[in-house]
Write an enzyme that holds these catalytic residues in place. Structure first.
Site, PDB file in Angstrom:
ATOM      1  N   ARG A   1       3.357  -0.025  -5.176  1.00  0.00           N
ATOM      2  CA  ARG A   1       3.222  -0.566  -3.864  1.00  0.00           C
ATOM      3  C   ARG A   1       1.935  -1.646  -3.690  1.00  0.00           C
ATOM      4  O   ARG A   1       1.719  -2.157  -2.465  1.00  0.00           O
ATOM      5  CB  ARG A   1       3.280   0.514  -2.730  1.00  0.00           C
ATOM      6  CG  ARG A   1       4.434   1.558  -2.986  1.00  0.00           C
ATOM      7  CD  ARG A   1       4.259   2.366  -1.773  1.00  0.00           C
ATOM      8  NE  ARG A   1       4.320   1.744  -0.439  1.00  0.00           N
ATOM      9  CZ  ARG A   1       5.580   1.538   0.218  1.00  0.00           C
ATOM     10  NH1 ARG A   1       6.733   1.866  -0.357  1.00  0.00           N
ATOM     11  NH2 ARG A   1       5.722   0.941   1.350  1.00  0.00           N
TER      12      ARG A   1
ATOM     13  N   CYS B   1       0.946  -0.943  -0.102  1.00  0.00           N
ATOM     14  CA  CYS B   1       0.208  -0.195   0.068  1.00  0.00           C
ATOM     15  C   CYS B   1       0.733   1.337   0.109  1.00  0.00           C
ATOM     16  O   CYS B   1       1.986   1.390   0.593  1.00  0.00           O
ATOM     17  CB  CYS B   1      -0.990   0.084   1.283  1.00  0.00           C
ATOM     18  SG  CYS B   1      -2.016  -1.260   1.268  1.00  0.00           S
TER      19      CYS B   1
ATOM     20  N   GLU C   1      17.235 -16.125 -11.415  1.00  0.00           N
ATOM     21  CA  GLU C   1      16.533 -14.842 -11.613  1.00  0.00           C
ATOM     22  C   GLU C   1      16.092 -14.699 -13.049  1.00  0.00           C
ATOM     23  O   GLU C   1      14.954 -13.958 -12.995  1.00  0.00           O
ATOM     24  CB  GLU C   1      17.783 -13.715 -11.528  1.00  0.00           C
ATOM     25  CG  GLU C   1      17.497 -12.241 -11.831  1.00  0.00           C
ATOM     26  CD  GLU C   1      16.457 -11.695 -10.959  1.00  0.00           C
ATOM     27  OE1 GLU C   1      15.960 -12.401 -10.021  1.00  0.00           O
ATOM     28  OE2 GLU C   1      15.868 -10.755 -11.307  1.00  0.00           O
TER      29      GLU C   1
ATOM     30  N   ASN D   1      -0.946   2.120   5.934  1.00  0.00           N
ATOM     31  CA  ASN D   1      -0.171   1.103   5.199  1.00  0.00           C
ATOM     32  C   ASN D   1       0.347   0.285   6.314  1.00  0.00           C
ATOM     33  O   ASN D   1       0.919   0.491   7.129  1.00  0.00           O
ATOM     34  CB  ASN D   1       1.065   1.866   4.549  1.00  0.00           C
ATOM     35  CG  ASN D   1       2.027   0.828   4.168  1.00  0.00           C
ATOM     36  OD1 ASN D   1       1.802  -0.473   3.757  1.00  0.00           O
ATOM     37  ND2 ASN D   1       3.392   1.373   4.022  1.00  0.00           N
ATOM     38  N   GLY D   2       0.044  -1.323   5.990  1.00  0.00           N
ATOM     39  CA  GLY D   2       0.468  -2.096   7.173  1.00  0.00           C
ATOM     40  C   GLY D   2      -0.498  -3.083   7.693  1.00  0.00           C
ATOM     41  O   GLY D   2      -1.574  -3.266   7.068  1.00  0.00           O
TER      42      GLY D   2
ATOM     43  N   LYS E   1       5.829  -4.070  -5.240  1.00  0.00           N
ATOM     44  CA  LYS E   1       7.343  -3.920  -5.185  1.00  0.00           C
ATOM     45  C   LYS E   1       7.837  -4.240  -3.590  1.00  0.00           C
ATOM     46  O   LYS E   1       8.733  -4.832  -3.464  1.00  0.00           O
ATOM     47  CB  LYS E   1       7.710  -2.677  -5.585  1.00  0.00           C
ATOM     48  CG  LYS E   1       9.173  -2.640  -5.932  1.00  0.00           C
ATOM     49  CD  LYS E   1       9.361  -1.329  -6.958  1.00  0.00           C
ATOM     50  CE  LYS E   1      11.050  -1.733  -7.337  1.00  0.00           C
ATOM     51  NZ  LYS E   1      11.285  -2.773  -7.854  1.00  0.00           N
TER      52      LYS E   1
ATOM     53  N   GLU F   1       7.139 -13.617 -13.015  1.00  0.00           N
ATOM     54  CA  GLU F   1       6.609 -12.549 -12.444  1.00  0.00           C
ATOM     55  C   GLU F   1       5.750 -11.977 -13.384  1.00  0.00           C
ATOM     56  O   GLU F   1       4.516 -11.397 -13.067  1.00  0.00           O
ATOM     57  CB  GLU F   1       7.513 -11.743 -11.995  1.00  0.00           C
ATOM     58  CG  GLU F   1       8.172 -11.673 -10.944  1.00  0.00           C
ATOM     59  CD  GLU F   1       9.188 -10.623 -10.212  1.00  0.00           C
ATOM     60  OE1 GLU F   1       8.890  -9.969  -9.430  1.00  0.00           O
ATOM     61  OE2 GLU F   1      10.040 -10.411 -11.113  1.00  0.00           O
TER      62      GLU F   1
ATOM     63  N   TRP G   1      -2.736  -2.563  -1.565  1.00  0.00           N
ATOM     64  CA  TRP G   1      -2.464  -3.888  -1.812  1.00  0.00           C
ATOM     65  C   TRP G   1      -3.350  -4.714  -0.677  1.00  0.00           C
ATOM     66  O   TRP G   1      -2.965  -4.653   0.460  1.00  0.00           O
ATOM     67  CB  TRP G   1      -0.887  -4.449  -1.962  1.00  0.00           C
ATOM     68  CG  TRP G   1      -0.693  -5.650  -2.442  1.00  0.00           C
ATOM     69  CD1 TRP G   1      -0.333  -6.013  -3.515  1.00  0.00           C
ATOM     70  CD2 TRP G   1      -0.690  -6.904  -1.571  1.00  0.00           C
ATOM     71  NE1 TRP G   1      -0.278  -7.516  -3.819  1.00  0.00           N
ATOM     72  CE2 TRP G   1      -0.028  -7.900  -2.493  1.00  0.00           C
ATOM     73  CE3 TRP G   1      -0.505  -7.114   0.000  1.00  0.00           C
ATOM     74  CZ2 TRP G   1       0.267  -9.253  -1.928  1.00  0.00           C
ATOM     75  CZ3 TRP G   1      -0.315  -8.526   0.292  1.00  0.00           C
ATOM     76  CH2 TRP G   1      -0.090  -9.296  -0.738  1.00  0.00           C
TER      77      TRP G   1
ATOM     78  N   LYS H   1      11.899 -13.748 -13.078  1.00  0.00           N
ATOM     79  CA  LYS H   1      11.685 -12.500 -14.089  1.00  0.00           C
ATOM     80  C   LYS H   1      10.381 -12.907 -14.938  1.00  0.00           C
ATOM     81  O   LYS H   1       9.435 -12.305 -15.190  1.00  0.00           O
ATOM     82  CB  LYS H   1      12.788 -11.961 -15.007  1.00  0.00           C
ATOM     83  CG  LYS H   1      13.019 -10.400 -15.260  1.00  0.00           C
ATOM     84  CD  LYS H   1      13.543  -9.703 -13.924  1.00  0.00           C
ATOM     85  CE  LYS H   1      12.857  -9.890 -12.636  1.00  0.00           C
ATOM     86  NZ  LYS H   1      13.142  -9.059 -11.580  1.00  0.00           N
TER      87      LYS H   1
ATOM     88  N   HIS I   1      17.552 -36.010 -13.135  1.00  0.00           N
ATOM     89  CA  HIS I   1      17.170 -36.521 -11.669  1.00  0.00           C
ATOM     90  C   HIS I   1      15.615 -35.945 -11.610  1.00  0.00           C
ATOM     91  O   HIS I   1      15.221 -35.928 -10.751  1.00  0.00           O
ATOM     92  CB  HIS I   1      17.898 -35.671 -10.608  1.00  0.00           C
ATOM     93  CG  HIS I   1      19.141 -36.123 -10.506  1.00  0.00           C
ATOM     94  ND1 HIS I   1      19.684 -37.370 -10.307  1.00  0.00           N
ATOM     95  CD2 HIS I   1      20.449 -35.683 -10.749  1.00  0.00           C
ATOM     96  CE1 HIS I   1      21.037 -37.848 -10.364  1.00  0.00           C
ATOM     97  NE2 HIS I   1      21.455 -36.469 -10.755  1.00  0.00           N
TER      98      HIS I   1
HETATM   99  C1  G6P Z   1       9.227  -7.881  -4.414  1.00  0.00           C
HETATM  100  C2  G6P Z   1       9.733  -7.343  -5.541  1.00  0.00           C
HETATM  101  C3  G6P Z   1      11.208  -7.941  -6.014  1.00  0.00           C
HETATM  102  C4  G6P Z   1      12.134  -7.780  -4.962  1.00  0.00           C
HETATM  103  C5  G6P Z   1      11.611  -8.368  -3.546  1.00  0.00           C
HETATM  104  C6  G6P Z   1      12.577  -7.998  -2.195  1.00  0.00           C
HETATM  105  O1  G6P Z   1       8.989  -9.377  -4.704  1.00  0.00           O
HETATM  106  O2  G6P Z   1       8.727  -7.480  -6.555  1.00  0.00           O
HETATM  107  O3  G6P Z   1      11.628  -7.463  -7.294  1.00  0.00           O
HETATM  108  O4  G6P Z   1      13.292  -8.439  -5.170  1.00  0.00           O
HETATM  109  O5  G6P Z   1      10.514  -7.752  -3.360  1.00  0.00           O
HETATM  110  O6  G6P Z   1      12.567  -6.641  -2.375  1.00  0.00           O
HETATM  111  P1  G6P Z   1      13.607  -5.623  -1.681  1.00  0.00           P
HETATM  112  O7  G6P Z   1      13.124  -4.298  -1.677  1.00  0.00           O
HETATM  113  O8  G6P Z   1      14.098  -6.284  -0.445  1.00  0.00           O
HETATM  114  O9  G6P Z   1      14.818  -5.939  -2.653  1.00  0.00           O
END
Ligand code: G6P
Length: 596
Positions: A27, A2, A470, A100-101, A591, A477, A74, A474, A493
């Protein structure tokens, strides 16, 4: 998660709040709303869905107001719906709140208030804040906020207004970020800098249980005992443009393309203060999401360069609950773009409780991890808006490489001269990334042929496997295509049973010495009907009708993930773009994950 914003000033509040919410949408984006002061009431407009819906609704109304609050959500408690959207009002419409929280004791508080006749309208935990504040209100909003915050358990960043005090906006936080911005044309609260950067670069970072009282001309800070505090103002160095799309269709593409510059900035900024690694016998790297993947890559680098007896990488959400074996001889490295990820913060606090020394690698200045860790090294990625990280990840990698080289020299595992050569190699990364970016057209075209796959697997060996993690994250996501990453040696395996016609395998091969090994994995999947996209800088790699190749520039094997990841980011981006998806705001994700 949020995002919240608030404004008190001379200008029209609605456009400022809506524009700020656009910058905070990363957010959370399942609903949005605003509450502003009009003559003698709050005007509240809020609804389920993306901010753009709210914007359209506001375009058809004229609201005259110089003060208000806004929220982009969110959902945690209560489904995304109009009624569950923020701001929330008390039953008498006297108090308006954005939150937010998570209020952990909301059920108890709600039950108490209901017993006293208060009627709730939403299923959220947040409404309890508005109802409680209204219940406590005694003619002084600051007193009321102190009393309310004292009753709350959990995490919160709150913006609160009261109808009876039309000049005052009060904010308080605990375990969630909140900044206060000041300018000639008014004062602001926000969850993050980009929301107000257009208006001011002068900010105060609110600490836990600190309260800010804003009017259009002044800001005052108090502690929970109502004592006036003197706080240090900070100047933000991020440029206004860095938080705008600048002509790109998505922030993600803009942020991918920005990488040569931000890598250069990060490589050139000197790491000033780090601990003496010779006083430790264990390193633990802990983080979440992509930042965790950066940790996995760096484990190979630390191991190879430092020959250190014990190096572990842990998901922060696991580390925090596992009763980890760490003590004052352990260096715990926390990697985080936001510096606010709840699990990573908890992991740091847990490590500190056990006596470990903590070092955070963080992008956001003034964030909780940056403030609380014993040592902090900043990445210079600038504001990252797209939910899927690209440039922040890349800058995390180079900071980790730089640390590994420094530690290897301290440990005398490499000479100062070897250290310099490795540093020169790291310094060559931005130009090589720029070279890869000239191949965007090829990657775009290739990705456009890949949108029909149901599953895409990523394979690699050694450090190529680490970066495959990664690449796979990506892709899933933002494209919603099922994807997994495997170490090449593990294929036989189990995973190979999933390979059939219409499977794509993305293979990464920058470890020259392991090329023949990964190539035999490639042959195994091709013979079972798969197509292969090979990302490699190995001379012997060649294209065939079943194998498409993207050649990378040469670089030291340990730093090659910084090059292969650019291709993987672009590949994911263009697969998702060709599917017409909302790349910057993928479904269900946010994010900054400030809740567990
Ligand atoms: C979310 C974001 C990712 C990020 C992760 C950790 O999942 O979508 O892109 O890597 O959080 O966030 P941070 O701010 O701790 O890197």
């Amino acid at each position: 998660m949020c995002g919240i914003i608030g404004y008190a000033g001379d200008e029209s509040a609605v456009p400022i709040i809506v524009d700020g919410l656009k910058k905070l949408e990363y957010r959370g984006y399942d609903s949005a709303g605003i509450a502003v002061f009009t003559k003698d009431s709050f005007k509240v407009v809020k609804q389920k869905g993306r901010l753009v819906g709210l914007e359209e609704r506001l375009e058809n109304t004229t609201i005259t107001s110089n003060m208000g609050i806004g929220h982009t959500r969110w959902a945690t408690h209560g489904e995304p719906s109009d009624v569950n959207s923020h701001p929330h009002l008390g039953s008498g419409s006297k108090i308006a709140v954005v939150h937010n929280g998570i209020i952990e004791n909301y059920k108890q508080l709600k039950a108490q208030l209901e017993r006293r006749g208060v009627k709730f309208v939403s299923q959220t935990d947040s409404e309890v804040v508005a109802q409680l504040a209204e219940y406590y209100y005694n003619g002084n909003l600051l007193d009321t906020v102190i009393k309310t915050a004292n009753a709350l358990e959990g995490s919160y960043a709150l913006g609160i207004m009261c109808l009876e005090e039309p000049d005052v906006l009060v904010a308080v936080k605990k375990d969630n970020p909140l900044i206060v911005g000041v300018s000639e044309k008014g004062n602001f609260i926000a969850s993050d800098v980009p929301a107000i950067l257009k208006h001011t670069n002068q900010v105060f970072y609110l600490e836990d249980k600190e309260i800010a009282v804003l009017t259009k001309r002044a800001v005052q800070f108090f502690n929970m005992d109502k004592e006036l505090l003197t706080k240090q103002i900070e100047t933000i160095t991020w440029s206004v443009d860095s938080a705008e799309k600048g002509g790109y269709p998505h922030f993600m593409l803009k942020e991918i393309v920005e990488q040569p510059k931000v890598l250069c900035d990060t490589i050139q900024s000197e790491i000033i203060k780090i601990p003496d690694i010779t006083s430790f016998n264990k390193i633990v790297i802990t983080a979440c999401g992509s930042a965790y993947n950066a940790g996995v890559v760096s484990k190979y680098v630390f191991e190879r360069l430092c020959r250190f007896p014990s190096i572990e990488v842990e998901l922060a959400s696991e580390f925090r609950y596992k009763d980890a074996c760490v003590d004052e001889k352990t260096l715990v490295i926390l990697v985080s773009q936001s510096g606010e990820t709840a699990d990573t913060i908890a992991a740091m606090r847990e490590a500190k409780t056990k006596g470990a020394i903590t070092l955070s690698i963080v992008n956001v200045v003034g964030s909780t991890l940056a403030k609380e860790a014993d040592y902090t090294v900043y990445t210079a990625a600038g504001p990252e808006i797209a939910v899927a990280t690209t440039k922040a990840f890349s800058t995390q990698l180079v900071v980790l490489y730089k640390l590994a080289v420094k530690f290897a020299v301290q440990l005398q595992k490499i000479s100062a001269d070897e250290g310099r050569k490795l540093s020169d190699e790291i310094a060559s990364i931005p130009d090589k990334v720029a070279e890869i970016l000239t191949k965007i057209d090829f990657i775009q075209k290739y990705a456009s042929t890949c949108i029909g796959y149901k599953s895409i697997f990523f394979i690699g060996r050694n450090i190529d496997y680490a970066i495959a993690l990664e690449g796979s994250l990506k892709l899933k996501e933002i494209s919603y295509i099922h994807s997994e990453a495997y170490a090449g040696g593990e294929l036989k395996h189990g995973t190979i049973s999933l390979v059939e016609e219409n499977t794509l395998v993305v293979a990464i091969s920058c470890c020259q010495r392991l090329y023949s090994k990964i190539f035999s994995n490639i042959e195994q999947v091709i013979s079972r009907g798969a197509k292969v996209f090979l990302v490699s800088n190995v001379e012997a790699a060649e294209e065939t009708d079943k194998l498409s190749l993207l050649k990378l520039p040469n670089i030291h094997e340990l730093f090659s993930p910084s090059l292969s990841v650019i291709v993987l980011q672009l590949f994911s981006y263009y697969v998702a773009a060709n599917k017409g998806l909302d790349i910057d705001k993928p479904r269900n994700l946010a994010k900054s994950v400030t809740v567990e």
